[in-house]
Design an enzyme around this catalytic site. Structure first.
Site, PDB file in Angstrom:
ATOM      1  N   HIS A   1     -16.736  36.604  54.597  1.00  0.00           N
ATOM      2  CA  HIS A   1     -15.785  37.681  54.876  1.00  0.00           C
ATOM      3  C   HIS A   1     -16.434  39.065  54.793  1.00  0.00           C
ATOM      4  O   HIS A   1     -15.822  40.026  54.345  1.00  0.00           O
ATOM      5  CB  HIS A   1     -14.586  37.615  53.924  1.00  0.00           C
ATOM      6  CG  HIS A   1     -13.749  36.388  54.072  1.00  0.00           C
ATOM      7  ND1 HIS A   1     -12.593  36.347  54.828  1.00  0.00           N
ATOM      8  CD2 HIS A   1     -13.898  35.147  53.565  1.00  0.00           C
ATOM      9  CE1 HIS A   1     -12.065  35.138  54.751  1.00  0.00           C
ATOM     10  NE2 HIS A   1     -12.841  34.389  54.014  1.00  0.00           N
TER      11      HIS A   1
ATOM     12  N   ASN B   1      -5.539  33.233  54.630  1.00  0.00           N
ATOM     13  CA  ASN B   1      -6.194  33.230  55.943  1.00  0.00           C
ATOM     14  C   ASN B   1      -5.121  33.141  57.022  1.00  0.00           C
ATOM     15  O   ASN B   1      -3.974  32.817  56.733  1.00  0.00           O
ATOM     16  CB  ASN B   1      -7.130  32.018  56.065  1.00  0.00           C
ATOM     17  CG  ASN B   1      -8.463  32.251  55.377  1.00  0.00           C
ATOM     18  OD1 ASN B   1      -8.796  33.391  55.038  1.00  0.00           O
ATOM     19  ND2 ASN B   1      -9.202  31.193  55.161  1.00  0.00           N
TER      20      ASN B   1
HETATM   21  C1  HEM Z   1     -13.702  26.651  47.703  1.00  0.00           C
HETATM   22  C2  HEM Z   1     -13.233  27.472  48.401  1.00  0.00           C
HETATM   23  C3  HEM Z   1     -13.619  28.927  48.504  1.00  0.00           C
HETATM   24  C4  HEM Z   1     -14.612  29.647  47.924  1.00  0.00           C
HETATM   25  C5  HEM Z   1     -15.682  29.182  46.981  1.00  0.00           C
HETATM   26  C6  HEM Z   1     -14.474  31.015  48.397  1.00  0.00           C
HETATM   27  C7  HEM Z   1     -15.324  32.054  48.053  1.00  0.00           C
HETATM   28  C8  HEM Z   1     -15.212  33.351  48.519  1.00  0.00           C
HETATM   29  C9  HEM Z   1     -16.153  34.432  48.234  1.00  0.00           C
HETATM   30  C10 HEM Z   1     -17.393  34.321  47.379  1.00  0.00           C
HETATM   31  C11 HEM Z   1     -15.710  35.540  48.859  1.00  0.00           C
HETATM   32  C12 HEM Z   1     -16.377  36.955  48.899  1.00  0.00           C
HETATM   33  C13 HEM Z   1     -15.770  37.765  47.811  1.00  0.00           C
HETATM   34  C14 HEM Z   1     -16.453  39.119  47.678  1.00  0.00           C
HETATM   35  O1  HEM Z   1     -17.657  39.195  47.766  1.00  0.00           O
HETATM   36  O2  HEM Z   1     -15.727  40.108  47.510  1.00  0.00           O
HETATM   37  C15 HEM Z   1     -14.498  35.173  49.511  1.00  0.00           C
HETATM   38  C16 HEM Z   1     -13.754  36.063  50.214  1.00  0.00           C
HETATM   39  C17 HEM Z   1     -12.573  35.714  50.776  1.00  0.00           C
HETATM   40  N1  HEM Z   1     -11.985  34.437  50.814  1.00  0.00           N
HETATM   41 FE1  HEM Z   1     -12.686  32.772  50.033  1.00  0.00          FE
HETATM   42  N2  HEM Z   1     -13.429  31.091  49.230  1.00  0.00           N
HETATM   43  C18 HEM Z   1     -12.873  29.841  49.320  1.00  0.00           C
HETATM   44  C19 HEM Z   1     -11.798  29.443  50.042  1.00  0.00           C
HETATM   45  C20 HEM Z   1     -10.970  30.340  50.663  1.00  0.00           C
HETATM   46  C21 HEM Z   1      -9.718  29.976  51.284  1.00  0.00           C
HETATM   47  C22 HEM Z   1      -9.167  28.564  51.360  1.00  0.00           C
HETATM   48  C23 HEM Z   1      -9.172  31.148  51.729  1.00  0.00           C
HETATM   49  C24 HEM Z   1      -7.873  31.403  52.408  1.00  0.00           C
HETATM   50  C25 HEM Z   1      -7.020  30.541  52.787  1.00  0.00           C
HETATM   51  C26 HEM Z   1     -10.102  32.229  51.411  1.00  0.00           C
HETATM   52  C27 HEM Z   1      -9.900  33.545  51.729  1.00  0.00           C
HETATM   53  C28 HEM Z   1     -10.797  34.560  51.471  1.00  0.00           C
HETATM   54  C29 HEM Z   1     -10.607  35.958  51.884  1.00  0.00           C
HETATM   55  C30 HEM Z   1      -9.426  36.518  52.622  1.00  0.00           C
HETATM   56  C31 HEM Z   1     -11.728  36.675  51.451  1.00  0.00           C
HETATM   57  C32 HEM Z   1     -12.040  38.178  51.683  1.00  0.00           C
HETATM   58  C33 HEM Z   1     -11.599  38.947  50.482  1.00  0.00           C
HETATM   59  C34 HEM Z   1     -11.748  40.445  50.698  1.00  0.00           C
HETATM   60  O3  HEM Z   1     -11.449  40.928  51.789  1.00  0.00           O
HETATM   61  O4  HEM Z   1     -12.107  41.150  49.764  1.00  0.00           O
HETATM   62  N3  HEM Z   1     -11.176  31.703  50.771  1.00  0.00           N
HETATM   63  N4  HEM Z   1     -14.221  33.836  49.310  1.00  0.00           N
END
Ligand code: HEM
Length: 332
Positions: A109, A182
């Site tokens: 992201h 999402n």
């Molecule tokens: C095991 C599953 C998941 C892991 C390990 C994971 C991990 C992460 C990580 C490391 C980030 C970056 C955070 C940052 O650097 O600020 C992130 C961002 C994000 N993730 Fe996940 N994620 C997972 C599943 C999901 C799922 C299922 C969704 C939504 C349905 C999701 C939605 C998001 C969104 C929207 C962001 C962006 C946040 C922002 O704009 O600051 N993630 N995720």
């Protein structure tokens, strides 16, 4: 009368670079980029923003220690054409600061854009929760929303084929509440332990850093072909939902299930969905690819969800409000 020849024109001497006077060493107020023209303000949000960052003319550029800088364009040298001197602490500070200007991008992201706004509940949800932001339809709760793609780097294009993320901060009296989701209600994997493998598979291939912000490559299809649980998500990713027309025309599905407790202590599991007032609209594939080439900032440009300027309508039109999907009663 004949035009005077260039050589005959009086030469205005260039004033010598002022040598630092004793008061130049006196600490001063934090620096501004350069003496700027004082800003007289104005009534639009943008003008007020600019005014907040404007400095009075005549204030000096300073080092990080507040030391006035007399010359920011020439480094200290041993003689007019001599080598640059390590004594030039301003040069070293300016270069060191520049070298550390890059904030590492998010591992996923990385590409996104955000906007300030407000949240207002349509009807009181007292039967579900005691949280203040859901009690009074007249109450405004400030929010900050970041929309993002998943696979592309920070500099990739907006209209790529990808999942879109919603990350919302509600600034409530009871603290900041984060709601993440999402624009697709399912996901590639059912076990978090596979997440690094999924992301390694979709990111550019390590030997040539290709492709950028796309899943159309071997490692990704190798991974999903060996991960049957990803089949449903592939249907969504290969549909038009992965090429939304704008941030304001996509649905959102919260990733976490919340346990809301009402005034009687009754608890229910709740998932939050975003329903766009403008409806769900996508681009067609050819259009999305052309847009990515012509305007990589196509989604972030409109700022259609940006905060309202004074007197402008509330960002209801086109901004997806959060509507709690009721949990089937009985999940106590
Ligand atoms: C095991 C599953 C998941 C892991 C390990 C994971 C991990 C992460 C990580 C490391 C980030 C970056 C955070 C940052 O650097 O600020 C992130 C961002 C994000 N993730 Fe996940 N994620 C997972 C599943 C999901 C799922 C299922 C969704 C939504 C349905 C999701 C939605 C998001 C969104 C929207 C962001 C962006 C946040 C922002 O704009 O600051 N993630 N995720």
């Amino acid at each position: 009368m004949a035009e005077p020849h260039f050589d005959d024109m009086p030469v205005t001497p260039v004033p010598p670079t002022p040598s630092p006077t004793p008061d130049a060493m006196a600490p001063t107020a934090p620096r501004s980029a350069a003496p700027s023209v004082p800003f007289v303000g104005g009534d639009t949000a943008k003008q007020r923003d600019l005014a907040a960052d404007s400095q009075e003319a005549g204030s000096a550029l300073t080092t990080n220690q507040g030391l006035k800088i007399s010359d920011d364009q020439n480094s200290l040298r041993a003689g007019p054409r001599g080598p640059t001197l390590m004594e030039d602490f301003h040069l070293r500070e300016k270069i060191t600061h520049f070298d550390h200007e890059r904030i590492p991008e998010r591992v996923v992201h990385a590409r996104g854009a955000a906007a300030h706004g407000v949240f207002q509940v349509y009807e009181p949800l007292t039967d579900l929760t005691t949280a203040t932001l859901f009690q009074d339809p007249a109450k405004e709760t400030p929010v900050f929303v970041r929309f993002s793609t998943v696979a592309g780097s920070r500099g990739s294009a907006d209209t790529v084929r990808d999942v879109r993320g919603f990350a919302v901060k509600f600034y409530t009296e009871e603290g900041v509440w984060d709601l993440v989701g999402n624009n697709m209600p399912v996901f590639f994997i059912q076990d978090a332990v596979k997440f690094p493998d999924l992301i390694h598979a979709v990111k550019p291939e390590p030997h040539n850093e290709i492709p950028q912000a796309q899943s159309a490559h071997d490692t990704f299809w190798d991974f999903v072909s060996l991960t049957p649980e990803s089949a449903h998500m592939l249907m969504w990713v290969m549909s038009d939902r992965a090429i939304p027309r704008s941030y304001a025309t996509m649905e959102g599905f919260g990733v976490h299930t919340f346990r809301l407790v009402n005034g009687q202590g009754k608890a229910r599991f709740v998932k939050f969905h975003w329903k766009p007032l403008k409806g769900v609209f996508s681009q067609v594939w050819d259009e999305a690819q052309k847009t990515a080439g012509k305007d990589p900032d196509f989604h972030r440009r409109p700022g259609s969800c940006a905060r309202p300027a004074p007197g402008k309508p509330r960002p209801g039109a086109g901004c997806p409000p959060a509507v709690p999907a009721r949990a089937a009663d009985g999940w106590g």
